[in-house]
Motif scaffolding. Structure first.
Motif, PDB file in Angstrom:
ATOM      1  N   LEU A  48      25.205  -5.554  13.480  1.00  0.00           N
ATOM      2  CA  LEU A  48      24.230  -5.843  14.544  1.00  0.00           C
ATOM      3  C   LEU A  48      23.224  -6.892  14.097  1.00  0.00           C
ATOM      4  O   LEU A  48      22.861  -7.787  14.868  1.00  0.00           O
ATOM      5  CB  LEU A  48      23.500  -4.565  14.959  1.00  0.00           C
ATOM      6  N   GLU A  49      22.765  -6.781  12.873  1.00  0.00           N
ATOM      7  CA  GLU A  49      21.805  -7.761  12.349  1.00  0.00           C
ATOM      8  C   GLU A  49      22.422  -9.156  12.331  1.00  0.00           C
ATOM      9  O   GLU A  49      21.781 -10.131  12.715  1.00  0.00           O
ATOM     10  CB  GLU A  49      21.329  -7.333  10.961  1.00  0.00           C
ATOM     11  N   LYS A  50      23.687  -9.250  11.902  1.00  0.00           N
ATOM     12  CA  LYS A  50      24.391 -10.544  11.918  1.00  0.00           C
ATOM     13  C   LYS A  50      24.521 -11.062  13.343  1.00  0.00           C
ATOM     14  O   LYS A  50      24.315 -12.244  13.609  1.00  0.00           O
ATOM     15  CB  LYS A  50      25.796 -10.402  11.318  1.00  0.00           C
ATOM     16  N   ALA A  51      24.891 -10.177  14.258  1.00  0.00           N
ATOM     17  CA  ALA A  51      25.093 -10.573  15.655  1.00  0.00           C
ATOM     18  C   ALA A  51      23.792 -11.091  16.267  1.00  0.00           C
ATOM     19  O   ALA A  51      23.796 -12.130  16.944  1.00  0.00           O
ATOM     20  CB  ALA A  51      25.638  -9.402  16.472  1.00  0.00           C
ATOM     21  N   VAL A  52      22.686 -10.391  16.037  1.00  0.00           N
ATOM     22  CA  VAL A  52      21.405 -10.812  16.602  1.00  0.00           C
ATOM     23  C   VAL A  52      21.017 -12.179  16.039  1.00  0.00           C
ATOM     24  O   VAL A  52      20.542 -13.048  16.778  1.00  0.00           O
ATOM     25  CB  VAL A  52      20.308  -9.749  16.360  1.00  0.00           C
ATOM     26  N   ASP A  53      21.238 -12.386  14.753  1.00  0.00           N
ATOM     27  CA  ASP A  53      20.942 -13.698  14.162  1.00  0.00           C
ATOM     28  C   ASP A  53      21.753 -14.799  14.854  1.00  0.00           C
ATOM     29  O   ASP A  53      21.222 -15.849  15.198  1.00  0.00           O
ATOM     30  CB  ASP A  53      21.237 -13.699  12.663  1.00  0.00           C
ATOM     31  N   ARG A  54      23.044 -14.562  15.064  1.00  0.00           N
ATOM     32  CA  ARG A  54      23.893 -15.559  15.730  1.00  0.00           C
ATOM     33  C   ARG A  54      23.498 -15.766  17.184  1.00  0.00           C
ATOM     34  O   ARG A  54      23.548 -16.878  17.698  1.00  0.00           O
ATOM     35  CB  ARG A  54      25.360 -15.132  15.668  1.00  0.00           C
ATOM     36  N   LEU A  55      23.116 -14.686  17.842  1.00  0.00           N
ATOM     37  CA  LEU A  55      22.780 -14.764  19.266  1.00  0.00           C
ATOM     38  C   LEU A  55      21.472 -15.503  19.524  1.00  0.00           C
ATOM     39  O   LEU A  55      21.268 -16.019  20.624  1.00  0.00           O
ATOM     40  CB  LEU A  55      22.727 -13.360  19.870  1.00  0.00           C
ATOM     41  N   GLN A  56      20.595 -15.585  18.530  1.00  0.00           N
ATOM     42  CA  GLN A  56      19.338 -16.317  18.720  1.00  0.00           C
ATOM     43  C   GLN A  56      19.624 -17.721  19.245  1.00  0.00           C
ATOM     44  O   GLN A  56      19.034 -18.159  20.227  1.00  0.00           O
ATOM     45  CB  GLN A  56      18.552 -16.408  17.402  1.00  0.00           C
ATOM     46  N   SER A  57      20.534 -18.425  18.594  1.00  0.00           N
ATOM     47  CA  SER A  57      20.824 -19.804  19.018  1.00  0.00           C
ATOM     48  C   SER A  57      21.881 -19.856  20.125  1.00  0.00           C
ATOM     49  O   SER A  57      21.829 -20.733  20.982  1.00  0.00           O
ATOM     50  CB  SER A  57      21.263 -20.652  17.824  1.00  0.00           C
ATOM     51  N   VAL A 136      28.696 -10.102  19.656  1.00  0.00           N
ATOM     52  CA  VAL A 136      28.363 -11.442  20.148  1.00  0.00           C
ATOM     53  C   VAL A 136      29.162 -11.748  21.406  1.00  0.00           C
ATOM     54  O   VAL A 136      28.611 -12.225  22.407  1.00  0.00           O
ATOM     55  CB  VAL A 136      28.607 -12.505  19.054  1.00  0.00           C
ATOM     56  N   ARG A 137      30.450 -11.462  21.387  1.00  0.00           N
ATOM     57  CA  ARG A 137      31.297 -11.744  22.556  1.00  0.00           C
ATOM     58  C   ARG A 137      30.793 -10.996  23.790  1.00  0.00           C
ATOM     59  O   ARG A 137      30.666 -11.576  24.871  1.00  0.00           O
ATOM     60  CB  ARG A 137      32.750 -11.349  22.267  1.00  0.00           C
ATOM     61  N   ALA A 138      30.479  -9.714  23.622  1.00  0.00           N
ATOM     62  CA  ALA A 138      29.992  -8.919  24.758  1.00  0.00           C
ATOM     63  C   ALA A 138      28.648  -9.446  25.265  1.00  0.00           C
ATOM     64  O   ALA A 138      28.422  -9.525  26.475  1.00  0.00           O
ATOM     65  CB  ALA A 138      29.870  -7.449  24.348  1.00  0.00           C
ATOM     66  N   ALA A 139      27.761  -9.829  24.351  1.00  0.00           N
ATOM     67  CA  ALA A 139      26.452 -10.353  24.759  1.00  0.00           C
ATOM     68  C   ALA A 139      26.594 -11.670  25.507  1.00  0.00           C
ATOM     69  O   ALA A 139      25.882 -11.913  26.490  1.00  0.00           O
ATOM     70  CB  ALA A 139      25.554 -10.526  23.536  1.00  0.00           C
ATOM     71  N   LEU A 140      27.501 -12.521  25.078  1.00  0.00           N
ATOM     72  CA  LEU A 140      27.705 -13.800  25.758  1.00  0.00           C
ATOM     73  C   LEU A 140      28.276 -13.592  27.164  1.00  0.00           C
ATOM     74  O   LEU A 140      27.889 -14.287  28.109  1.00  0.00           O
ATOM     75  CB  LEU A 140      28.608 -14.715  24.937  1.00  0.00           C
ATOM     76  N   VAL A 141      29.167 -12.616  27.315  1.00  0.00           N
ATOM     77  CA  VAL A 141      29.689 -12.305  28.649  1.00  0.00           C
ATOM     78  C   VAL A 141      28.554 -11.808  29.539  1.00  0.00           C
ATOM     79  O   VAL A 141      28.407 -12.243  30.696  1.00  0.00           O
ATOM     80  CB  VAL A 141      30.836 -11.256  28.569  1.00  0.00           C
TER      81      VAL A 141
END
Length: 150
Positions: A48-57, A136-141
């Motif tokens: 989750l921490e990795k995903a949140v970091d990637r999702l910032q940008s 990340v994939r789910a958040a982008l959708v």
């Protein structure tokens, strides 16, 4: 759901949330027993921490900023419903729904007392630790569909 709720709506660098951005809430809950959790939930926390970091940008061009909310389930709540542990919602919708995945189960360890705990099944793969790529994939959708935070 029982227990403490923590929310992080700023980047991991400590910068405050951009008020021009809409929050995309990612909610995760897991069993915490005597201050500890199992390896499965501990691994998901790192993902989750990795995903949140990637999702910032990744979310910024869509006008969203990730907001991670973590919830602790106590032992009585876990024993009543063990599949509620290691569960993720994005914008109030279960992660599995965004991905066309299903929940599954497998025997866990330590803090879980050997219970059959939640897994995510996608196609022919079963994930005990939910990988950052799926989050990340789910958040982008969710963001592409313009889902507000819940």
């Amino acid at each position: 759901m029982a227990g403490r709720v923590d929310q992080e709506c700023a980047s991991r660098s400590g910068r405050p949330m951009d008020h021009g951005m809409k929050p995309l809430t990612i909610t995760w809950q897991r069993l915490v027993k005597e201050g500890r959790t199992c390896d499965r939930c501990g691994g998901t926390q790192l993902e989750l921490e990795k995903a949140v970091d990637r999702l910032q940008s990744a979310l910024a061009p869509l006008g969203f900023e990730p907001c991670l909310e973590t919830q602790q389930i106590d032992a009585p709540a876990f024993h009543a419903s063990p599949l509620e542990s290691n569960r993720i919602w994005i914008a109030g919708v279960p992660l599995e729904d965004w991905l066309g995945a299903r929940e599954g189960t497998s025997r866990c360890c330590a803090a879980c007392g050997g219970a059959d705990c939640r897994t995510v099944r996608l196609a022919d793969h079963t994930f005990e630790v939910i990988p950052a790529d799926l989050i990340v994939r789910a958040a982008l959708v969710a963001a592409a569909q313009g889902r507000p935070a819940r």
